[in-house]
Design an enzyme around this catalytic site. Structure first.
Site, mmCIF file in Angstrom:
data_model
loop_
_atom_site.group_PDB
_atom_site.id
_atom_site.type_symbol
_atom_site.label_atom_id
_atom_site.label_comp_id
_atom_site.label_asym_id
_atom_site.label_seq_id
_atom_site.Cartn_x
_atom_site.Cartn_y
_atom_site.Cartn_z
ATOM 1 N N PHE A 71 35.553 34.477 45.429
ATOM 2 C CA PHE A 71 34.464 34.260 44.471
ATOM 3 C C PHE A 71 34.868 34.541 43.033
ATOM 4 O O PHE A 71 34.110 34.316 42.110
ATOM 5 C CB PHE A 71 33.207 35.061 44.854
ATOM 6 C CG PHE A 71 33.397 36.555 44.741
ATOM 7 C CD1 PHE A 71 33.912 37.281 45.792
ATOM 8 C CD2 PHE A 71 33.062 37.223 43.568
ATOM 9 C CE1 PHE A 71 34.093 38.641 45.691
ATOM 10 C CE2 PHE A 71 33.243 38.591 43.453
ATOM 11 C CZ PHE A 71 33.765 39.306 44.527
ATOM 12 N N HIS A 76 46.326 37.766 38.078
ATOM 13 C CA HIS A 76 47.276 37.658 39.184
ATOM 14 C C HIS A 76 46.588 37.926 40.512
ATOM 15 O O HIS A 76 47.237 38.299 41.480
ATOM 16 C CB HIS A 76 48.423 38.654 39.003
ATOM 17 C CG HIS A 76 49.089 38.537 37.685
ATOM 18 N ND1 HIS A 76 49.833 37.435 37.325
ATOM 19 C CD2 HIS A 76 49.091 39.346 36.602
ATOM 20 C CE1 HIS A 76 50.279 37.595 36.092
ATOM 21 N NE2 HIS A 76 49.829 38.742 35.626
ATOM 22 N N ARG A 78 43.145 37.263 43.390
ATOM 23 C CA ARG A 78 41.974 36.520 43.854
ATOM 24 C C ARG A 78 41.045 37.544 44.470
ATOM 25 O O ARG A 78 41.508 38.471 45.149
ATOM 26 C CB ARG A 78 42.373 35.505 44.919
ATOM 27 C CG ARG A 78 43.230 34.393 44.369
ATOM 28 C CD ARG A 78 43.710 33.520 45.501
ATOM 29 N NE ARG A 78 44.634 32.520 44.983
ATOM 30 C CZ ARG A 78 45.330 31.687 45.734
ATOM 31 N NH1 ARG A 78 45.202 31.735 47.044
ATOM 32 N NH2 ARG A 78 46.124 30.808 45.195
ATOM 33 N N LYS A 92 40.187 42.573 46.586
ATOM 34 C CA LYS A 92 41.061 42.004 45.549
ATOM 35 C C LYS A 92 42.453 41.849 46.148
ATOM 36 O O LYS A 92 43.042 42.828 46.586
ATOM 37 C CB LYS A 92 41.091 42.916 44.321
ATOM 38 C CG LYS A 92 42.073 42.410 43.256
ATOM 39 C CD LYS A 92 41.779 42.965 41.881
ATOM 40 C CE LYS A 92 42.571 44.200 41.569
ATOM 41 N NZ LYS A 92 42.437 44.635 40.185
ATOM 42 N N ASP A 191 41.840 48.845 29.641
ATOM 43 C CA ASP A 191 41.476 47.425 29.706
ATOM 44 C C ASP A 191 39.954 47.298 29.840
ATOM 45 O O ASP A 191 39.453 46.494 30.632
ATOM 46 C CB ASP A 191 42.196 46.753 30.880
ATOM 47 C CG ASP A 191 42.277 45.236 30.728
ATOM 48 O OD1 ASP A 191 42.005 44.721 29.622
ATOM 49 O OD2 ASP A 191 42.605 44.554 31.716
#
Ligand SMILES: Nc1ncnc2c1ncn2[C@@H]1O[C@H](COP(=O)(O)OP(=O)(O)OP(=O)(O)O)[C@@H](O)[C@H]1O
Length: 368
Positions: A71, A76, A78, A92, A191
């Site tokens: 989804f 790097h 999915r 992940k 991040d």
């Protein structure tokens, strides 16, 4: 074989909606091949649970993992939805590229570091770790599923400048609480951006994605860094020494995003934004309609000098006082008087305290 079903994508793309909205359907052949190409590595070996080295603490029992559709994607990775031991989870998956040994090694290092950090984090505003698996060339990190998707996706669905102030404060406060906890554990996120903030169906807020986070004592210079320029503090863009204050800078940008529902520096490429921020002191424009109290806090957070940026504890105290004042008096922000210009670090907390309604200054001053 795992049950391979996936959720119908929402029209906006990105994360498919929450369980209430999702529609299970058969995968097309192409989608099936794609899903299998990564998830095949996660088929449980007969009767096996990997228990080697220090992995037993977090190693997933793959026979209890059910992977559904992809989804979302990261640079790097999915991200699949699924179930693990009966619980809705996000999986992940990171796949090491065969052709780039340096990147493959870096991704493995990031995986190990993210698992090690997630294992020790327990806070209502930080994503909960469930399990992980290491099956080179594929690694997976299983976390609680956040049905509302990312804050970026939510903001994308809003009209610019339309998020109500009480929601701006609630979202900002929850993120700041998560970040305050993270820093109390000696961890820098590095991040922080709206894509890495996840929402529950009930608008609960969790900070996620600790792939490039680090223990403050071991963060290094940030050379060759892969953070995201639009949210990155100038000292980090310039690959200078950086401290926990880089997260405060990014938080300032995130607050701006929530306030405006816009993408920072959307008229620039990420590289142009980096140059503008680091060399020309550019910052996203604060809307004239922004309450001075909030624009003042945002400006403090994204100050060029890291020492002028507040700590997350201060930010939490300030946002709590604003929220309380707004709940009591919906016109609170109209009567707010901005503090005079700050004259250095010594006066920093006093200057922030002037943002508080008078009745709250006494209790707040105990905390700051
Ligand atoms: N637990 C979760 N629940 C719901 N959605 C999630 C979850 N984890 C990740 N996602 C979705 O997947 C996206 C990518 O996840 P994440 O940021 O962890 O991956 P990444 O590979 O580190 O991404 P990047 O490196 O591009 O920041 C998120 O922006 C979010 O939309």
């Amino acid at each position: 074989m795992k049950r391979l079903q996936c959720f119908k994508k929402s029209s906006g793309g990105g994360n498919g909606g929450g369980p209430g909205k999702r529609l299970e359907r058969q995968l097309s052949l192409g989608e099936y091949k794609k899903a299998v190409s990564w998830s095949k590595y996660l088929v449980a070996p007969p009767g096996a649970r990997i228990r080697s080295g220090g992995e037993e603490l977090w190693s997933a029992d793959l026979s209890k993992l059910e992977i559904r559709g992809k989804f979302a994607s990261g640079r790097h990775s999915r991200v699949y939805s699924g179930r693990y031991t009966g619980r809705e989870v996000a999986i992940k998956m990171v796949s090491q590229p065969e052709e780039d040994a340096a990147l493959a090694a870096e991704l493995e290092r990031q995986f190990a570091s993210e698992v090690a950090l997630l294992l020790r984090l327990h806070h209502p505003n930080i994503i909960s770790f469930v399990a992980a698996c290491k099956k080179p060339p594929v690694f997976c990190i299983i976390t609680e599923f956040m049905a509302g998707g990312s804050l970026r996706k939510y903001l994308h669905q809003q009209e610019p400048h339309s998020v109500p102030l009480n929601l701006v404060l609630k979202l900002a406060l929850d993120i700041a609480r998560g970040m305050s906890y993270l820093h109390s554990q000696g961890i820098l996120h590095r991040d922080l951006k709206s894509e890495n903030i996840l929402l529950g169906e009930d608008m609960s807020v969790k900070v996620a994605d600790f792939g490039i986070s680090c223990l403050e004592s071991q963060c290094g210079s940030g050379k060759g860094f892969t953070g995201t320029y639009r949210w990155m503090a100038p000292e980090m863009i310039k690959e200078e020494h950086h401290t926990r204050k880089v997260d405060v800078y990014s938080f300032g940008i995130v607050m701006w995003e929530i306030l405006t529902a816009l993408v920072p520096f959307s008229d620039m490429t990420p590289e142009q934004a980096a140059v503008a921020v680091a060399l020309k002191n550019a910052r996203p424009p604060l809307p004239a309609s922004c309450p001075v109290a909030i624009s003042h806090l945002i400006m403090q957070c994204w100050a060029t000098n890291p020492d002028k940026r507040p700590q997350f504890d201060d930010i939490v105290a300030i946002l709590e006082s604003y929220k309380e004042a707004l709940d009591e008096d919906p016109s609170f922000f109209l009567s707010y008087i901005p503090p005079p210009p700050d004259h250095g670090h010594h006066h920093h907390h006093q200057s922030l305290l002037r943002c508080f309604p008078r009745s709250m200054r006494r209790s707040a001053s105990l905390k700051v």
